[in-house]
Write a protein that holds these residues in place. Structure first.
Motif: not given
Length: 233
Positions: A21-29, A32-35, A95-104
C-alpha cells in the motif's frame, strides 16, 4: 501432492499489505508530481514551439523529437547512471525518477497543449486584440479557457498512462508499487499471487482516475455549453 498453482491464501494476505500500500502511495505521488511538472514544462515548450523566433521553435522541436523518440527506460538510466559518469552530477533515486518522468511527459504534453491552442480559431484571438488586450492577456483570458476544454481529454489519458508508466522507474530501484512487489516476490516466492495483487491495485487506480476524468470533462463541457447559450442569447 503437487503444489497448487495459485495460493489464494497468500493472495488474500497481501491484498491489503501495508508494504504494498505504501508502494501505491509512492506511485500516486510520482504520477501527481510528474503530471504537474510535465504540465508546467510542457506549456513552456508548447509556447516556444509556436514562437515566431526560429531558434526558439527549433529548440522546442528538438526537445520533443529527442524525448518522444527515445524510450523512457533509456532516459532514466542515462539520468541515473550516465550523468554521474559524464558530468559528475548525481541524483538520488527519487530525484532521477521524477526528473525522467517530468522530462518525458513534458514532450507529449507540449504537443497536446499546442494542439489545443491551435484549435482555437484565429477570430477569437483577433477579437481579443480588438478589445485592446495584450498578447499575454489574449492567451490567458481568451485562448486558454477555450483550449482547456480540448486539452482535458488527452491530458486525462496521459494521467491514466502515467499511473502505469511509473512502474518503469523500478529499474533504478524506485520503490513504487511494482518494485515493492518484486521485492516481496524475491522474499516470499509468490510470483503469480503478488503480481495479481499489483494488477488489482493498478486497475483500481486507473478506474478511480477514469471516474474523476469523466466528472472533469463533464464539468468543463457543461460550462462551455452554457457559455455558448449565453452568446446566442
Amino acid at each position: 501432492m503437487d503444489k497448487q498453482l495459485f495460493d489464494f491464501g497468500g493472495f488474500r494476505d497481501y491484498l491489503f499489505n501495508e508494504y504494498l500500500l505504501f508502494g501505491v502511495v509512492n506511485t500516486v505521488g510520482l504520477t501527481v508530481a510528474a503530471i504537474i511538472g510535465g504540465l508546467i514544462l510542457g506549456t513552456i515548450i508548447a509556447l516556444l514551439r509556436m514562437s515566431p523566433i526560429p531558434p526558439l521553435s527549433w529548440l522546442a522541436q528538438g526537445y520533443i523529437w529527442l524525448f518522444r523518440g527515445t524510450p523512457l527506460l533509456v532516459q532514466l538510466l542515462f539520468i541515473y547512471t550516465g550523468l554521474p559518469l559524464l558530468i559528475g552530477v548525481r541524483f538520488s533515486v527519487l530525484e532521477a525518477a521524477l526528473l525522467g518522468l517530468i522530462l518525458h511527459e513534458a514532450a507529449y504534453l507540449a504537443e497536446i497543449i499546442r494542439s489545443g491552442i491551435l484549435a482555437v480559431s484565429a477570430g477569437q484571438t483577433n477579437a481579443g486584440k480588438a478589445l485592446g488586450l495584450t498578447p499575454a492577456q489574449v492567451m490567458r483570458f481568451v485562448v486558454m479557457p477555450q483550449a482547456t476544454r480540448i486539452i482535458i481529454p488527452p491530458l486525462g489519458n496521459s494521467v491514466n498512462g502515467l499511473l502505469k508508466t511509473t512502474s518503469i522507474t523500478s529499474v533504478i530501484s524506485m520503490e513504487e508499487l511494482l518494485r515493492r512487489t518484486q521485492i516481496l516476490i524475491q522474499e516470499k516466492f509468490l510470483v503469480l499471487e503478488l503480481f495479481a495483487v499489483a494488477a488489482i491495485y493498478y486497475l483500481l487506480l486507473t478506474t478511480l482516475w477514469d471516474l474523476v476524468q469523466r466528472r472533469i470533462e463533464a464539468r468543463f463541457g457543461k460550462a462551455y455549453a452554457q457559455s455558448e447559450v449565453a452568446d446566442e442569447l
